[in-house]
Design an enzyme around this catalytic site. Structure first.
Site, PDB file in Angstrom:
ATOM      1  CG  ASP A  30      -2.065   0.985   1.090  1.00 45.01           C
ATOM      2  OD1 ASP A  30      -3.225   0.528   1.016  1.00 45.01           O
ATOM      3  OD2 ASP A  30      -1.810   2.208   1.041  1.00 45.01           O
ATOM      4  CG  ASN A  87     -12.051  -0.523   4.093  1.00 49.74           C
ATOM      5  OD1 ASN A  87     -12.316  -0.976   5.202  1.00 49.74           O
ATOM      6  ND2 ASN A  87     -10.910   0.107   3.841  1.00 49.74           N
ATOM      7  CD  GLN A  94     -14.778  -0.458  -2.315  1.00 51.78           C
ATOM      8  OE1 GLN A  94     -15.886  -0.751  -1.850  1.00 51.78           O
ATOM      9  NE2 GLN A  94     -14.265  -1.058  -3.376  1.00 51.78           N
ATOM     10  CB  SER A  95     -10.678   5.509  -1.462  1.00 49.06           C
ATOM     11  OG  SER A  95      -9.515   4.729  -1.325  1.00 49.06           O
ATOM     12  CB  VAL A  96      -9.313   1.848  -5.021  1.00 47.22           C
ATOM     13  CG1 VAL A  96      -9.060   1.250  -6.402  1.00 47.22           C
ATOM     14  CG2 VAL A  96      -8.277   2.925  -4.708  1.00 47.22           C
ATOM     15  CG  HIS A 100      -8.661  -3.039  -2.438  1.00 41.53           C
ATOM     16  ND1 HIS A 100      -9.606  -2.324  -3.141  1.00 41.53           N
ATOM     17  CD2 HIS A 100      -8.430  -2.350  -1.297  1.00 41.53           C
ATOM     18  CE1 HIS A 100      -9.922  -1.236  -2.463  1.00 41.53           C
ATOM     19  NE2 HIS A 100      -9.234  -1.236  -1.329  1.00 41.53           N
ATOM     20  CG  HIS A 102      -6.897  -2.729   3.173  1.00 37.10           C
ATOM     21  ND1 HIS A 102      -6.138  -1.615   2.938  1.00 37.10           N
ATOM     22  CD2 HIS A 102      -8.113  -2.473   2.617  1.00 37.10           C
ATOM     23  CE1 HIS A 102      -6.851  -0.710   2.287  1.00 37.10           C
ATOM     24  NE2 HIS A 102      -8.051  -1.210   2.076  1.00 37.10           N
TER      25      HIS A 102
END
Ligand code: AMP
Ligand code: ZN
Length: 114
Positions: A30, A87, A94-96, A100, A102
């Protein structure tokens, strides 16, 4: 998918610090780590969120955890412990919008997460 950051990373069109890759999954460091070890395990298939997973993705989702185990072994996280987090949705951070996982380790983890 065009204009998706993690599709670009998975396709090698965007730089990343890759720690694992196979035909279905990539794992990268990350860019803004929240722990000494912070990997993102990313299925290559463009699935926007956990809510978009379909029955045919079962094996792919399982393979994510096989990769997490391998990375835990390689980074000596078995004894100290680690966390795998998804997320889902902007309300969860969640931003993307390409699914995915983490993977965080290398420090004590608090519960519940904020
Ligand atoms: P989330 O907020 O759950 O969608 O997680 C997205 C994660 O992607 C964040 O932890 C970001 O720090 C990370 N991130 C964003 N851009 C990059 C990038 N180019 N390379 C690696 N990680 C990134
Ligand atoms: Zn994508």
């Amino acid at each position: 998918m065009e204009n998706c950051l993690f599709c670009k990373i998975a396709g090698g069109k965007e730089d990343s610090d890759t720690v694992y890759k196979d035909e279905n999954v990539v794992a990268i460091r990350d860019i803004n780590p929240q722990a000494p070890i912070h990997f993102l395990i990313i299925p290559r298939k463009h699935i926007p969120t956990l809510m978009d997973i379909e029955g045919r993705d079962k094996e792919l989702m399982g393979s994510v955890f096989t990769v997490a185990k391998k990375l835990a072994e390689e980074n000596d996280l078995e004894m100290s412990g680690f966390r795998v987090v998804v997320n889902c949705g902007s309300g969860a951070g969640q931003s993307v919008f390409h699914i995915h996982f983490h993977m965080l380790g290398g420090r004590p983890m608090k519960w519940p997460p904020g």
